[in-house]
Design a protein around this motif. Structure first.
Motif, PDB file in Angstrom:
ATOM      1  N   UNK A 137      10.658   1.817  -6.750  1.00  0.00           N
ATOM      2  CA  UNK A 137      10.612   1.599  -5.296  1.00  0.00           C
ATOM      3  C   UNK A 137       9.320   2.144  -4.705  1.00  0.00           C
ATOM      4  N   UNK A 138       8.896   3.304  -5.197  1.00  0.00           N
ATOM      5  CA  UNK A 138       7.662   3.916  -4.664  1.00  0.00           C
ATOM      6  C   UNK A 138       6.461   3.010  -4.961  1.00  0.00           C
ATOM      7  N   UNK A 139       6.425   2.473  -6.178  1.00  0.00           N
ATOM      8  CA  UNK A 139       5.314   1.588  -6.555  1.00  0.00           C
ATOM      9  C   UNK A 139       5.379   0.290  -5.745  1.00  0.00           C
ATOM     10  N   UNK A 140       6.595  -0.234  -5.604  1.00  0.00           N
ATOM     11  CA  UNK A 140       6.735  -1.484  -4.839  1.00  0.00           C
ATOM     12  C   UNK A 140       6.310  -1.298  -3.380  1.00  0.00           C
ATOM     13  N   UNK A 141       6.704  -0.195  -2.784  1.00  0.00           N
ATOM     14  CA  UNK A 141       6.335   0.051  -1.371  1.00  0.00           C
ATOM     15  C   UNK A 141       4.823   0.054  -1.217  1.00  0.00           C
ATOM     16  N   UNK A 142       4.147   0.749  -2.109  1.00  0.00           N
ATOM     17  CA  UNK A 142       2.692   0.851  -2.030  1.00  0.00           C
ATOM     18  C   UNK A 142       2.058  -0.520  -2.275  1.00  0.00           C
ATOM     19  N   UNK A 143       2.606  -1.259  -3.249  1.00  0.00           N
ATOM     20  CA  UNK A 143       2.061  -2.593  -3.563  1.00  0.00           C
ATOM     21  C   UNK A 143       2.228  -3.514  -2.349  1.00  0.00           C
ATOM     22  N   UNK A 144       3.392  -3.449  -1.705  1.00  0.00           N
ATOM     23  CA  UNK A 144       3.650  -4.297  -0.530  1.00  0.00           C
ATOM     24  C   UNK A 144       2.730  -3.907   0.620  1.00  0.00           C
ATOM     25  N   UNK A 145       2.491  -2.593   0.785  1.00  0.00           N
ATOM     26  CA  UNK A 145       1.575  -2.139   1.833  1.00  0.00           C
ATOM     27  C   UNK A 145       0.172  -2.712   1.601  1.00  0.00           C
ATOM     28  N   UNK A 146      -0.312  -2.612   0.359  1.00  0.00           N
ATOM     29  CA  UNK A 146      -1.663  -3.090   0.049  1.00  0.00           C
ATOM     30  C   UNK A 146      -1.794  -4.589   0.273  1.00  0.00           C
ATOM     31  N   UNK A 147      -0.743  -5.327  -0.109  1.00  0.00           N
ATOM     32  CA  UNK A 147      -0.789  -6.790   0.060  1.00  0.00           C
ATOM     33  C   UNK A 147      -0.662  -7.155   1.538  1.00  0.00           C
ATOM     34  N   UNK A 148       0.302  -6.530   2.238  1.00  0.00           N
ATOM     35  CA  UNK A 148       0.530  -6.855   3.657  1.00  0.00           C
ATOM     36  C   UNK A 148      -0.708  -6.533   4.494  1.00  0.00           C
ATOM     37  N   UNK A 149      -1.439  -5.473   4.116  1.00  0.00           N
ATOM     38  CA  UNK A 149      -2.628  -5.079   4.880  1.00  0.00           C
ATOM     39  C   UNK A 149      -3.855  -5.907   4.487  1.00  0.00           C
ATOM     40  N   UNK A 150      -3.673  -6.826   3.538  1.00  0.00           N
ATOM     41  CA  UNK A 150      -4.796  -7.682   3.134  1.00  0.00           C
ATOM     42  C   UNK A 150      -5.849  -6.945   2.312  1.00  0.00           C
TER      43      UNK A 150
END
Ligand code: 3HC
Length: 292
Positions: A203-216
């Motif tokens: 979950x921690x890795x997914x959250x960070x990955x989603x943040x990086x993708x969502x922020x472009x």
């Protein structure tokens, strides 16, 4: 009525639920030499499980990774049933891998408490519900624990054995031993916590990955590549979410958030939108990636 069931006394394993996890757990048990039963209320679910497992065994044999005799013996040791009463009657160890809904699981465990032999241990593969939630319904709370396998269960070595407050030491020991007998490397979790170990790390890795993708900051492809080539992960977080199923990822986030109230655990709106579109990952042919 608590009894001490040791690993030597286990011959029949019942897995409840013929879904992605249940079918492979049951096959792992059959390959380890146990009489293995998959029970599901759906004939179609059982048929799909049989097709996948027979295909899996045939491809392992074709690849030279499994000898024909072992495959045949395992497939013969595996039976399929819609009848919980008959399936539970001779089971020594039961692993429930049914739908992740407390009402359904409570009903199953209540029935198992009555139907299974007094010595049987009752485990749940749930990743979101600690076994304390269903233990009382069985009338044998000390013989109840979580045994959480990972997808694909025929491949992944980890099994999280999670005890609740009244799980006996004997139950924990036998669950750990059984996991080893199935060729796994169990880890023990001493008290219930949402996500146990693996899903918290994931979950921690997914959250960070989603943040990086969502922020472009980077594309999902490049984030996945980085996880593989910089960190040695077998697959990147987006590919992994697609494999696990975005509905499952969303459900885990909902369940975890409901329990912790921590905003960091809240479901990701992007994933919820993909789920609403029916893009659940590999199983539907599209998720973060297209698989056609
Ligand atoms: N079922 C059974 N076996 C499978 C499989 C499947 N769905 N997918 C792959 N395999 C087997 C292959 O047959 C192959 O076996 P072999 O090496 O003995 O021939 C082996 O796995 C490797 O497969 P591939 O060569 O096709 O591909 P990879 O080397 O990329 O491995 C993988 C695939 C094992 C899925 C690997 O990418 C991996 O480990 N990914 C991470 C998986 C992971 O993190 N799982 C945990 C998810 S979280 C979870 O389950 C918790 C829940 O609560 C959500």
């Amino acid at each position: 009525m608590s009894t001490t069931l040791s690993i030597e006394n286990i011959s029949t394993i019942l897995v409840i639920g013929a879904g992605t996890m249940g079918r492979q757990i049951a096959m792992a048990a059959a390959l380890a030499g146990y009489t293995s039963i998959i029970q599901d209320i759906s004939e179609e679910g059982l048929a799909a499980a049989r097709t996948e497992l027979e295909g899996w065994a045939a491809s392992r044999v074709a690849k030279g990774k499994l000898d024909q005799a072992t495959a045949t013996t395992a497939l013969e040791a595996l039976t399929y049933s819609t009848d919980l009463e008959a399936a539970a009657a001779n089971a020594d160890f039961i692993i429930e891998a049914a739908t992740e809904r407390l009402d359904i699981k409570t009903q199953i465990f209540e029935r198992l408490g009555k139907l299974a032999p007094a010595h049987a241990i009752l485990a749940t593969n749930s990743s979101t519900l600690g076994s304390s939630k269903v233990a009382a319904a069985t009338g044998r709370a000390s013989q109840v624990c979580n045994m959480h396998f990972f997808n694909p269960a025929l491949v992944m070595k980890c099994v999280e054995v999670v005890r609740h407050e009244t799980t006996s030491d004997a139950t924990v020991e036998t669950a750990m031993e059984l996991a080893r007998a199935l060729g796994k490397e169990p880890v023990l979790i001493n008290r219930e916590i949402p996500g146990f170990i693996a899903n918290r790390l994931m979950g921690a890795i997914q959250r960070e990955a989603l943040f990086l993708a969502d922020a472009g900051i980077a594309s999902i492809e490049d984030i996945d590549t980085t996880a593989r080539t910089a960190l040695g992960h077998p697959m990147g977080p987006f590919a992994l979410m697609d494999m696990v199923g975005l509905d499952v990822i969303d459900f885990i986030a909902q369940a975890t958030h409901a329990e912790t109230g921590d905003p960091a655990d809240a479901p990701n709106p992007g994933i919820a939108a993909l789920v609403a579109e029916g893009k659940l990952g590999r199983k539907t042919g599209a998720g973060f990636y297209n698989y056609n």
